[in-house]
Design an enzyme around this catalytic site. Sequence first.
Site, PDB file in Angstrom:
ATOM      1  N   ASP A 147       5.115  10.890   5.575  1.00  0.00           N
ATOM      2  CA  ASP A 147       4.870   9.529   5.146  1.00  0.00           C
ATOM      3  C   ASP A 147       4.288   8.703   6.294  1.00  0.00           C
ATOM      4  O   ASP A 147       4.960   8.475   7.304  1.00  0.00           O
ATOM      5  CB  ASP A 147       6.203   8.925   4.672  1.00  0.00           C
ATOM      6  CG  ASP A 147       6.013   7.581   3.993  1.00  0.00           C
ATOM      7  OD1 ASP A 147       4.856   7.145   3.832  1.00  0.00           O
ATOM      8  OD2 ASP A 147       7.021   6.959   3.617  1.00  0.00           O
ATOM      9  N   ASP A 344      -2.337   4.479   2.904  1.00  0.00           N
ATOM     10  CA  ASP A 344      -0.966   4.967   2.759  1.00  0.00           C
ATOM     11  C   ASP A 344      -0.966   6.377   2.176  1.00  0.00           C
ATOM     12  O   ASP A 344      -1.656   6.652   1.203  1.00  0.00           O
ATOM     13  CB  ASP A 344      -0.197   4.009   1.838  1.00  0.00           C
ATOM     14  CG  ASP A 344       1.283   4.328   1.751  1.00  0.00           C
ATOM     15  OD1 ASP A 344       1.831   4.889   2.716  1.00  0.00           O
ATOM     16  OD2 ASP A 344       1.894   4.022   0.713  1.00  0.00           O
TER      17      ASP A 344
END
Length: 465
Positions: A147, A344
């Site tokens: 992430d 992201d």
Amino acid sequence: MAFLHSSVFSCFAFVVLASTLIHTPQVHGREIESRHVVSVHSLLPSSSACSLPKDLNTSRLKVVHPHGPCSPIGTGREPSHAKLLNRDQARVDSLHHRISTASSRESTRSSLAATIPANTGGSLGTGNYIVTVGFGTPKSDLTVVFDTGSDLTWIQCKPCSSGSCYPQQQPLFDPSQSSTYSNISCSSPECSLLDSSTCSASSPCRYDIEYGDNSQSSGYFSHDTLTLTSSELVPSFMFGCGDENSGLFGTAAGLLGLGRGKVSLVSQARKYGGVFSYCLPSSSSSAGYLTFGGGAPSNVKFTPMLTFSDMPSFYFLSLVAIRVGGEQLPISPTVFSTPGTLLDSGTVITRLPPSAYVALRSRFRQQMRKYKTAPALSILDTCYDFTGYETVSVPTVELVFGGGTSINLDFAGILYVAKVSQACLAFAGNGDVSDVTIIGNVQQRRVNVVYDIPKKQIGFGAKSC
Ligand SMILES: *[C@@H]1O[C@H](CO)[C@@H](O)[C@H](O)[C@H]1NC(C)=O
Ligand SMILES: *[C@@H]1O[C@H](CO)[C@@H](O)[C@H](O)[C@H]1NC(C)=O
């Protein structure tokens, strides 16, 4: 003109990539790529075979989708598309909330200080990709979600007293079995690198992280050897050994934090010079890679990496325009620059400012009018039914960034294919003009995305896995 080629390309249906760009000569003499032609067979991932990239050598970590034939922790119970997309909206809502709270904090810091949790990550959802790395000596191979919107790496650790860990596919990490494991003490300066720690005089440093969807992990902040690939070790890596964890992590053993904060892997593993890159696979039946350090291949084009001072761990860049079928949409660049654009790895679907999404959708619909429409799917409102077609032709979508760098999205980055009878434009509009634009992971598929923190640049190279 695109359709003339359809029969030619259908015989390449067995080719893994099975996608061809149609070039249209333009009046200005510049040849542009206007449409992708893809065999309908190739739209859906294979349910049984995992295809590995040819150049996946030992210096690269394999990146796969948590479900499907490539996943080492796949349980076969994949969440429905609607559920996955609804969770994606929860992540986006939490990112938007965090960013708007951060930007308004300057003026109202004193009144909000008491109520804002300092250590809130993005919501995880199940949209993340996974990699397998080794913890401890001898190493335990554990599969974790990666992430770019988080800093702290953590894994579930023994002892998890009953009910305080969620079920994972692989055995829990047992720190007592690792000869290189150590707790970080409360008096150590490393403990103060955490946004949120708990310390009492005699006990070791504990971390506590909460994500936007109420997922959470807490436990001992520790040191141990991290093994990335067989030849790449990070000694004394700081991570969380979590003994109280809950939330939407699927069956993964934890999380690999690739943000820009002090405790992220990128910041700790100095030998890689603050550079990493990944390529997300086009589907759950293929693999991509994650690699640290190294120079970028020549096809990678860079754009400035921007920093949002209130959210210094996140990777921002500047989206300035969108081209559909080679033609630029009539959108003022300020529509993007005012709220800013976040890159992201954990958001699935790209979120555009409301007016930019409407312009994209209208141009896309116009160029797809020959196809039958299909019902909306959660947040996706522009869907098609390709039943009865051997090949489909879809306009190209190109994102243009600051400095003139652009990325022509892969076919897999334009459509979200739930089934042949429901393939949807993989973009959505933000609810508010002030919401940050987010480039999600569907749009990054098959692109080599290079993060070069010291040079403050982000690079994109097409068709890399
Ligand atoms: C691994 O593959 C990359 C990309 O193809 C290449 O640059 C690198 O030299 C290879 N490394 C090894 C050890 O083969
Ligand atoms: C780390 O701290 C915990 C709690 O105090 C303790 O049970 C454990 O033995 C410690 N581990 C090591 C290697 O010191």
